[in-house]
Design a protein around this motif. Structure first.
Motif, PDB file in Angstrom:
ATOM      1  N   LYS A 174       0.817  -1.213   0.000  1.00  0.00           N
ATOM      2  CA  LYS A 174       0.000   0.000   0.000  1.00  0.00           C
ATOM      3  C   LYS A 174       0.853   1.266   0.000  1.00  0.00           C
ATOM      4  O   LYS A 174       0.371   2.354  -0.285  1.00  0.00           O
ATOM      5  N   GLU A 175       2.120   1.114   0.336  1.00  0.00           N
ATOM      6  CA  GLU A 175       3.049   2.246   0.317  1.00  0.00           C
ATOM      7  C   GLU A 175       3.594   2.386  -1.105  1.00  0.00           C
ATOM      8  O   GLU A 175       3.983   1.399  -1.718  1.00  0.00           O
ATOM      9  N   ASP A 176       3.619   3.594  -1.633  1.00  0.00           N
ATOM     10  CA  ASP A 176       4.051   3.797  -3.014  1.00  0.00           C
ATOM     11  C   ASP A 176       5.565   4.007  -3.084  1.00  0.00           C
ATOM     12  O   ASP A 176       6.049   5.137  -3.088  1.00  0.00           O
ATOM     13  N   PHE A 177       6.307   2.905  -3.120  1.00  0.00           N
ATOM     14  CA  PHE A 177       7.760   3.017  -3.139  1.00  0.00           C
ATOM     15  C   PHE A 177       8.301   3.552  -4.470  1.00  0.00           C
ATOM     16  O   PHE A 177       9.431   4.009  -4.538  1.00  0.00           O
ATOM     17  N   CYS A 207      26.381   3.011   4.658  1.00  0.00           N
ATOM     18  CA  CYS A 207      25.277   2.462   3.866  1.00  0.00           C
ATOM     19  C   CYS A 207      24.135   2.000   4.752  1.00  0.00           C
ATOM     20  O   CYS A 207      22.964   2.254   4.458  1.00  0.00           O
ATOM     21  N   CYS A 208      24.464   1.336   5.853  1.00  0.00           N
ATOM     22  CA  CYS A 208      23.402   0.789   6.705  1.00  0.00           C
ATOM     23  C   CYS A 208      22.659   1.892   7.443  1.00  0.00           C
ATOM     24  O   CYS A 208      21.442   1.809   7.612  1.00  0.00           O
ATOM     25  N   SER A 209      23.378   2.934   7.879  1.00  0.00           N
ATOM     26  CA  SER A 209      22.662   4.007   8.563  1.00  0.00           C
ATOM     27  C   SER A 209      21.786   4.767   7.573  1.00  0.00           C
ATOM     28  O   SER A 209      20.665   5.165   7.905  1.00  0.00           O
ATOM     29  N   ALA A 210      22.248   4.960   6.350  1.00  0.00           N
ATOM     30  CA  ALA A 210      21.433   5.619   5.329  1.00  0.00           C
ATOM     31  C   ALA A 210      20.204   4.771   5.005  1.00  0.00           C
ATOM     32  O   ALA A 210      19.089   5.288   4.866  1.00  0.00           O
ATOM     33  N   PHE A 211      20.428   3.474   4.903  1.00  0.00           N
ATOM     34  CA  PHE A 211      19.306   2.567   4.631  1.00  0.00           C
ATOM     35  C   PHE A 211      18.270   2.644   5.750  1.00  0.00           C
ATOM     36  O   PHE A 211      17.069   2.730   5.494  1.00  0.00           O
ATOM     37  N   LYS A 212      18.722   2.638   6.989  1.00  0.00           N
ATOM     38  CA  LYS A 212      17.780   2.713   8.112  1.00  0.00           C
ATOM     39  C   LYS A 212      17.043   4.051   8.127  1.00  0.00           C
ATOM     40  O   LYS A 212      15.845   4.098   8.408  1.00  0.00           O
ATOM     41  N   ASP A 213      17.760   5.131   7.828  1.00  0.00           N
ATOM     42  CA  ASP A 213      17.104   6.444   7.771  1.00  0.00           C
ATOM     43  C   ASP A 213      15.949   6.422   6.780  1.00  0.00           C
ATOM     44  O   ASP A 213      14.893   7.011   7.017  1.00  0.00           O
ATOM     45  N   CYS A 222      13.218   2.971   8.016  1.00  0.00           N
ATOM     46  CA  CYS A 222      12.572   2.857   9.330  1.00  0.00           C
ATOM     47  C   CYS A 222      11.164   3.449   9.403  1.00  0.00           C
ATOM     48  O   CYS A 222      10.303   2.867  10.060  1.00  0.00           O
ATOM     49  N   PRO A 223      10.891   4.577   8.741  1.00  0.00           N
ATOM     50  CA  PRO A 223       9.506   5.074   8.792  1.00  0.00           C
ATOM     51  C   PRO A 223       8.491   4.080   8.216  1.00  0.00           C
ATOM     52  O   PRO A 223       7.301   4.174   8.497  1.00  0.00           O
ATOM     53  N   PHE A 224       8.960   3.133   7.415  1.00  0.00           N
ATOM     54  CA  PHE A 224       8.071   2.159   6.770  1.00  0.00           C
ATOM     55  C   PHE A 224       8.226   0.770   7.380  1.00  0.00           C
ATOM     56  O   PHE A 224       7.785  -0.223   6.806  1.00  0.00           O
ATOM     57  N   ALA A 225       8.851   0.703   8.569  1.00  0.00           N
ATOM     58  CA  ALA A 225       9.178  -0.596   9.165  1.00  0.00           C
ATOM     59  C   ALA A 225       7.967  -1.513   9.280  1.00  0.00           C
ATOM     60  O   ALA A 225       8.053  -2.709   9.027  1.00  0.00           O
ATOM     61  N   GLU A 226       6.830  -0.928   9.659  1.00  0.00           N
ATOM     62  CA  GLU A 226       5.655  -1.775   9.882  1.00  0.00           C
ATOM     63  C   GLU A 226       5.248  -2.518   8.611  1.00  0.00           C
ATOM     64  O   GLU A 226       5.014  -3.723   8.639  1.00  0.00           O
ATOM     65  N   LYS A 248       9.077   7.347  -3.957  1.00  0.00           N
ATOM     66  CA  LYS A 248       9.912   7.810  -2.844  1.00  0.00           C
ATOM     67  C   LYS A 248      11.211   8.424  -3.351  1.00  0.00           C
ATOM     68  O   LYS A 248      11.666   8.154  -4.456  1.00  0.00           O
ATOM     69  N   ASN A 249      11.809   9.234  -2.487  1.00  0.00           N
ATOM     70  CA  ASN A 249      13.094   9.851  -2.804  1.00  0.00           C
ATOM     71  C   ASN A 249      14.202   9.009  -2.173  1.00  0.00           C
ATOM     72  O   ASN A 249      14.320   8.942  -0.952  1.00  0.00           O
ATOM     73  N   TYR A 250      15.010   8.390  -3.017  1.00  0.00           N
ATOM     74  CA  TYR A 250      16.039   7.469  -2.534  1.00  0.00           C
ATOM     75  C   TYR A 250      17.404   8.126  -2.359  1.00  0.00           C
ATOM     76  O   TYR A 250      18.377   7.452  -2.046  1.00  0.00           O
TER      77      TYR A 250
END
Length: 83
Positions: free
Chosen positions: A6-9, A31-37, A40-44, A12-14
């Motif tokens: 349902k999220e429109d990936f 890379c991992c901290s950027a990926f989490k940034d 994470c808002p879409f973790a659910e 998104k701005n990558y």
């Protein structure tokens, strides 16, 4: 059977990932901290295995960043629960 995300990936701005996580070395901490940034808002929705959000998101990350397959899954580990 997976349901559509349902999220429109697609929209998104990558750049939060692609501006920091660069080859040829792909430094894991950066890379991992950027990926989490980004993720994470879409973790659910990403952690819900009943939808295709995670695979959809990763395909767009790889399109925009031209990353090696599985780079984030292999590199970014924080215990058995993942990120």
């Amino acid at each position: 059977l997976e349901t559509a995300c349902k999220e429109d990936f697609a929209s998104k701005n990558y750049t939060i990932i692609t501006s920091k996580c660069k080859g040829p070395n792909y430094p894991a901490t950066v890379c991992c901290s950027a990926f989490k940034d980004f993720a994470c808002p879409f973790a659910e929705v990403l952690n819900d295995e009943k939808n295709d959000c995670a695979s959809t998101m990763f395909s767009y990350i790889n399109i925009y960043g031209r990353y090696p397959p599985g780079i984030f899954a292999n590199m970014c580990k924080e215990g058995k629960e993942g990120l």
